[in-house]
Scaffold this active site. Structure first.
Site, PDB file in Angstrom:
ATOM      1  N   HIS A   1       0.877  -1.194   0.000  1.00  0.00           N
ATOM      2  CA  HIS A   1       0.000   0.000   0.000  1.00  0.00           C
ATOM      3  C   HIS A   1       0.899   1.224   0.000  1.00  0.00           C
ATOM      4  O   HIS A   1       1.715   1.384   0.933  1.00  0.00           O
ATOM      5  CB  HIS A   1      -0.903  -0.005   1.235  1.00  0.00           C
ATOM      6  CG  HIS A   1      -1.749  -1.241   1.353  1.00  0.00           C
ATOM      7  ND1 HIS A   1      -3.065  -1.299   0.971  1.00  0.00           N
ATOM      8  CD2 HIS A   1      -1.427  -2.501   1.786  1.00  0.00           C
ATOM      9  CE1 HIS A   1      -3.534  -2.517   1.174  1.00  0.00           C
ATOM     10  NE2 HIS A   1      -2.560  -3.279   1.667  1.00  0.00           N
TER      11      HIS A   1
ATOM     12  N   GLU B   1      -7.098 -12.754   5.953  1.00  0.00           N
ATOM     13  CA  GLU B   1      -6.099 -12.124   6.840  1.00  0.00           C
ATOM     14  C   GLU B   1      -6.710 -12.020   8.233  1.00  0.00           C
ATOM     15  O   GLU B   1      -6.385 -12.806   9.124  1.00  0.00           O
ATOM     16  CB  GLU B   1      -5.698 -10.743   6.318  1.00  0.00           C
ATOM     17  CG  GLU B   1      -4.730 -10.008   7.222  1.00  0.00           C
ATOM     18  CD  GLU B   1      -4.626  -8.522   6.891  1.00  0.00           C
ATOM     19  OE1 GLU B   1      -5.552  -7.937   6.292  1.00  0.00           O
ATOM     20  OE2 GLU B   1      -3.604  -7.951   7.251  1.00  0.00           O
TER      21      GLU B   1
HETATM   22  N1  LIG Z   1      -2.892  -5.344   6.001  1.00  0.00           N
HETATM   23  C1  LIG Z   1      -3.964  -4.677   5.517  1.00  0.00           C
HETATM   24  N2  LIG Z   1      -5.149  -5.301   5.481  1.00  0.00           N
HETATM   25  C2  LIG Z   1      -6.232  -4.662   4.989  1.00  0.00           C
HETATM   26  N3  LIG Z   1      -6.197  -3.400   4.532  1.00  0.00           N
HETATM   27  C3  LIG Z   1      -5.019  -2.752   4.568  1.00  0.00           C
HETATM   28  N4  LIG Z   1      -4.672  -1.501   4.182  1.00  0.00           N
HETATM   29  C4  LIG Z   1      -3.361  -1.350   4.413  1.00  0.00           C
HETATM   30  N5  LIG Z   1      -2.841  -2.458   4.952  1.00  0.00           N
HETATM   31  C5  LIG Z   1      -3.864  -3.360   5.060  1.00  0.00           C
HETATM   32 ZN   LIG Z   2      -2.617  -5.263   2.297  1.00  0.00          ZN
END
Ligand SMILES: Nc1ncnc2[nH]cnc12
Ligand SMILES: [Zn+2]
Length: 322
Positions: free
Chosen positions: A13, A192
């Site tokens: 990101h 995640e």
């Molecule tokens: N690890 C992550 N999971 C979800 N959205 C994100 N935005 C930035 N990092 C993130």
């Molecule tokens: Zn991410």
């Protein structure tokens, strides 16, 4: 020895890649107090929710097109110096609107930075437009419609990120249909913070060629087999997963199990300084802590370039550099 190995990254990101020193310089430029989210030169957060708050506060330190050029050039030059030949950056048109310059100027700035880094180091970059899950399906559709207009030649893919525990994947199928119909590469954050079900939902409703993270699939052997059979590429971020407590340490991380089950995996940094990591460190940890051989790690880089959202001539050029 991964230091000199060619590297590639599919999952980073761009605001999450802001070196704290650059954040401090931006804060000084705009007279912003960062004491709430930067302490002793490090980003401070306790869990995913406060990480997102620190992330957003850092993102708001970039306010002009030139700021985004500086951010992209800084990060891409850094990873190119560590051996990266290819990078995809996750970029949010909503953020361009949030700071008042609009999505086009935001993307132009990032693309200018990518061009400067390429001129200096040869690193090839593409931009992925991201919808923010906790902004809700309507705003994510708008992000997809923006991407579908193909506003910049470097924009080649669409992703969904943010709070995975809000809404269901099925709520975003229209956004992904719009992006897919426009010929964009499709990836989605899943598996995640939410379990295996979210990876299964992603496969069923979005049919992505890649998944950002996807690592919680390890909780379901049939799903792991499905990922391997379907060839879905996981953009794995071990340092991020350990920092956020998705897994308690690298030894408990399922990267080895997924790799050995035939799932196509790649190494990524997600939001490197927030998670006290870097692309180079992810490669190093894969070798020295997780026990992957140089050949296996080179294979992950090859997978990243095979799964990259690039035109075929560029892909072939990159593969020739491995
Ligand atoms: N690890 C992550 N999971 C979800 N959205 C994100 N935005 C930035 N990092 C993130
Ligand atoms: Zn991410």
């Amino acid at each position: 020895m991964t230091k000199t190995m060619p590297k590639a990254e599919l999952h980073c990101h761009i605001e999450g890649a802001t070196p704290p020193a650059l954040a401090a310089a931006q804060a000084k430029r705009y007279g912003i107090d960062t004491s709430a989210f930067i302490k002793d030169g490090q980003y401070s957060w306790q869990d995913f929710t406060s990480f997102v708050q620190s992330y957003d506060a850092t993102a708001n330190l970039f306010r002009r097109e030139e700021d985004y050029a500086l951010l992209a050039e800084t990060y891409l030059t850094e990873i190119a110096a560590a051996g990266a030949i290819y990078s995809e950056l996750i970029a949010s048109p909503d953020q361009g609107d949030a700071v008042g310059i609009g999505a086009d100027a935001y993307m132009r700035g990032l693309a200018e930075g990518a061009e400067r880094a390429r001129a200096k180091t040869g690193i090839e970059t593409r931009l992925l437009v991201v919808g923010i899950r906790h902004f809700g399906p309507e705003r994510v559709v708008k992000a997809a419609e923006y991407a579908a207009r193909r506003p910049h030649p470097l924009i080649t893919g669409f992703n969904l990120a943010g709070e995975e525990r809000m809404h269901r994947v099925a709520d975003f199928t229209r956004a992904f249909d719009i992006a897919r119909d426009a010929g964009l590469g499709i990836t989605i954050h899943a598996g995640e913070l939410s379990g295996a079900f979210s990876v299964r939902d992603a496969l069923d409703h979005v049919r992505p060629s890649r998944i950002s993270h996807g690592v919680r699939a390890i909780e379901d052997a049939d799903l792991v087999k499905r990922l391997a059979d379907e060839g879905t590429v996981l953009e794995v971020c071990p340092g991020s997963n350990v920092a956020l407590g998705v897994f308690k340490d690298f030894q408990s991380h399922p990267l080895r199990a997924l790799h050995d089950a035939g799932v196509r995996v790649t190494l990524n940094s997600d939001d490197p300084p927030f998670f006290h990591t870097s692309l180079a460190r992810e490669y190093e940890v894969a070798s020295t802590v997780m026990g992957f051989s140089d050949a296996e790690i080179l294979g992950m880089t090859r997978t990243a370039i095979e799964a990259a959202f690039v035109d075929e001539p560029t892909r072939q050029k990159l593969l020739a550099r491995l």
